[in-house]
Design an enzyme around this catalytic site. Structure first.
Site, mmCIF file in Angstrom:
data_model
loop_
_atom_site.group_PDB
_atom_site.id
_atom_site.type_symbol
_atom_site.label_atom_id
_atom_site.label_comp_id
_atom_site.label_asym_id
_atom_site.label_seq_id
_atom_site.Cartn_x
_atom_site.Cartn_y
_atom_site.Cartn_z
ATOM 1 N N ASP A 24 0.870 -1.179 0.000
ATOM 2 C CA ASP A 24 0.000 0.000 0.000
ATOM 3 C C ASP A 24 0.907 1.230 0.000
ATOM 4 O OD1 ASP A 24 -1.660 2.131 0.637
ATOM 5 O OD2 ASP A 24 -2.862 0.987 2.082
ATOM 6 N N HIS A 25 0.919 1.935 -1.102
ATOM 7 C CA HIS A 25 1.862 3.047 -1.255
ATOM 8 C C HIS A 25 1.485 4.252 -0.396
ATOM 9 C CE1 HIS A 25 5.224 5.007 -2.848
ATOM 10 N NE2 HIS A 25 5.114 4.696 -4.131
ATOM 11 N N ARG A 26 0.358 4.183 0.270
ATOM 12 C CA ARG A 26 0.045 5.262 1.224
ATOM 13 C C ARG A 26 0.889 5.114 2.482
ATOM 14 N NH1 ARG A 26 -6.237 4.308 1.920
ATOM 15 N NH2 ARG A 26 -5.340 2.235 2.179
#
Ligand code: CAO
Length: 550
Positions: A522-524
């Site tokens: 999850d690139h967040r």
């Protein structure tokens, strides 16, 4: 034989009602008081019983039309004697008004010039509208009735749509007026001069005056007690809308008639999103209604505010044989979870290969001891162990985003989920405290949980509390894939099948067993650098499992 017209009975005060269902089909036998159709006002629905026994010739209204008391709704063919004997009491019983059409056996040749309706009242006359010259003597299918009883039409407005093999044609009205009878029905075959509808027109309307008529032979109906309609004057030519059209044409134009377009406008439907099930992909009213229904059903799943357009519903049966297979509960949950995670999580997948030659040698060397313990050690046990170690060193992979979107939740325990492929669908039991367990314990957990999963015996607690997921397709095959993060976890490791490959050791190529690893995150929460460090450690510890002991 005579044809009786059934009209809308007393509506108990309602001014107009909608036709919501046609209860029988053209050609059906009808008994006295059988329900012909269902009307609905804003307060009630009501069946309209047949005041006659006979055969339904045709409906004069369509599903969705709005009607009022006295509007003609159906034609029923009854035996002559029965018509005389039973019509009155039946009409009284059903509280229904009806007019009688006496059919003439032979068509009547009309005069070359027709006059206005024989009976005119209050400056109004009835005007029969015919199909104008369509440049062919072929019988052409009516595929759509574009108006309803009571509609006001202007000269040139489309009354119905004809469709041949090559084209569709809008048949325009030759007059302005109010539609009081629709003679043609969907599915009828018409040609030049066929009767389309009767309009009530203003006597002063210029085109209701005497007008030249092309030589037309048309079956003439004598309508009682109302006036005999006049024959239509030269009508505007039919408008050919689309030729050789299949589904949206090359210009992207949607293949649909005016009534369907009007319905789509009323419902706010983008017709280009609707799959047409009519001939050559023509969009029909039912297609629009089906589209709206599926859109409404899909609202909970798509309620992300993302505005992602829905996949149009397709009637696959038009292309071949199909069957409908109910989804299991697990499959429905998986579908919902996958869609939710795919839509919510900005995914990145990082790929690498681990050299597991030594790991496999060691694993195989455990076979005898495993047999004594009753535990089989598979590569998955080493992967879980290596993941737990990598999560200890890279705690960012053991985080979740807080619901407020302003905090990370750092977990200080390490539970690893393991995707298990079962006949009922995909389940993810969780190996608890993987960081505190050795290979034997992890192997025992894998065997127990995988067996419970396949037997459908997992308890909810077995599938809760995961921090990270492993999805191993190594026993099945493949060189790599992009797994979907099991949110609110932030990472998932996909494992494909190990293959012997030539590896350069600085001096020569040597055969090594290489294991493809695919890390989605999850690139967040996780950045590419974090993922690179995590993967590098994972590869290192799988390539030399002594690191797992450190
Ligand atoms: N490459 C080559 N061979 C592999 C391998 C790999 N990466 N991983 C396992 N194998 C071999 C094992 O060595 C074993 O062979 P042997 O019997 O000769 O030793 C055989 O394949 C079976 O291994 P396995 O992976 O089934 O072993 P497991 O019991 O440890 O795995 C489980 C359990 C649950 C991970 C697995 O059975 C499973 O269900 N995998 C599918 C997961 C899945 O569907 N993921 C997709 C999720 S997203 O749609």
């Amino acid at each position: 034989m005579a044809v009786e017209i059934v009209t809308v009975p007393d509506l108990g005060g309602a001014e107009t009602v909608d036709v919501i269902e046609l209860s029988i089909a053209q050609g059906d036998a009808v008994a006295l008081e059988d329900s012909l159709l269902v009307l609905e006002s804003d307060k009630a629905t009501m069946d309209v019983p047949s005041p006659f026994a006979g055969t339904l010739v045709k409906f004069l209204v369509a599903d969705g039309d709005t009607v009022k008391v006295g509007d003609p709704i159906a034609e029923i063919e009854v035996a002559g004697q029965q018509a005389e004997a039973s019509a009155e009491p039946a009409k009284a019983a059903a509280d229904t008004a009806a007019a009688v059409i006496e059919e003439q056996a032979e068509p009547v040749k009309q005069p070359e010039a027709a006059t206005v309706s024989a009976e005119q009242a209050g400056g109004l006359a009835e005007q029969l509208i015919l199909v104008p010259d369509i440049g062919s003597e072929d019988q052409i299918d009516v595929i759509e009735i574009s108006v309803a009883i009571g509609d006001q039409v202007e000269e040139g407005d489309t009354l119905l749509v004809l469709e041949s093999d090559k084209a569709t044609m809008d048949v325009p009205s030759s007059h302005s007026g109010t539609v009081i009878k629709i003679i043609a029905a969907e599915g009828d075959k018409l040609t030049t001069g066929s009767e389309v509808a009767v309009l009530q027109v203003s006597q002063t309307s210029p085109n209701a005056e005497t007008a030249p008529v092309a030589e037309v032979q048309a079956p003439q109906a004598v309508v009682e007690p109302t006036a005999q309609p006049a024959i239509a004057p030269q009508a505007p030519a039919p408008v050919q809308t689309l030729v050789d059209s299949a589904a949206p044409n090359e210009s992207g134009e949607v293949y649909a008639g005016p009534a369907v377009r009007m319905l789509a406008r009323e419902l706010g439907v983008d017709l280009s999103q609707v799959s047409g099930t009519g001939p050559r992909g023509r969009v029909q009213k039912d297609d629009v209604n089906l589209y709206v229904k599926s859109a409404l059903r899909a609202v909970p799943a798509a309620a992300t505010g993302s505005g992602i357009p829905l996949v149009p519903a397709v009637d696959f049966s038009q292309y071949g044989e199909i069957e409908s297979i109910p989804m299991s509960k697990i499959q429905k949950l998986t579908a919902a979870n996958m869609q939710r995670n795919w839509l919510n999580v900005p995914h990145v997948t990082h790929f690498d290969d681990a050299d597991i030659t030594d790991l496999e040698d060691f694993r195989k060397s455990l076979a005898d001891e495993g047999a004594k313990r009753g535990i089989k050690v598979t590569p998955v046990a080493f992967l879980i162990k290596a993941l737990a170690a990598a999560m200890q060193s890279n705690p960012i992979f053991n985080r979740s985003l807080a619901a407020d979107g302003e905090h990370f939740i750092q977990k200080h325990y390490c539970n690893i989920g393991m995707a298990v492929d079962t006949p009922r669908g995909l389940v993810v039991p969780v190996i608890k405290d993987a960081d505190e367990k050795g290979i034997w314990d992890i192997s025992a957990d894998i065997a127990t949980l995988a067996a419970s999963a396949r037997d459908g015996k997992l308890k909810p607690a077995d599938m809760q509390g995961g921090c990270f997921t492993l999805s191993s397709l190594g026993a099945i095959g493949g060189k790599g894939f992009t797994p979907i993060v099991n949110s609110p976890e932030v990472g998932i490791l996909g494992v494909s099948k190990s293959q012997m490959q030539p590896l350069w050791n600085g001096q020569e190529f040597v055969p090594r067993l290489m294991l493809p690893l695919c890390l989605s995150y999850d690139h967040r929460v996780v950045n590419g650098g974090d993922a690179g460090r995590f993967m590098t450690q994972l590869v290192k510890s799988l390539s030399d499992i002594r690191h797992l002991a450190l």
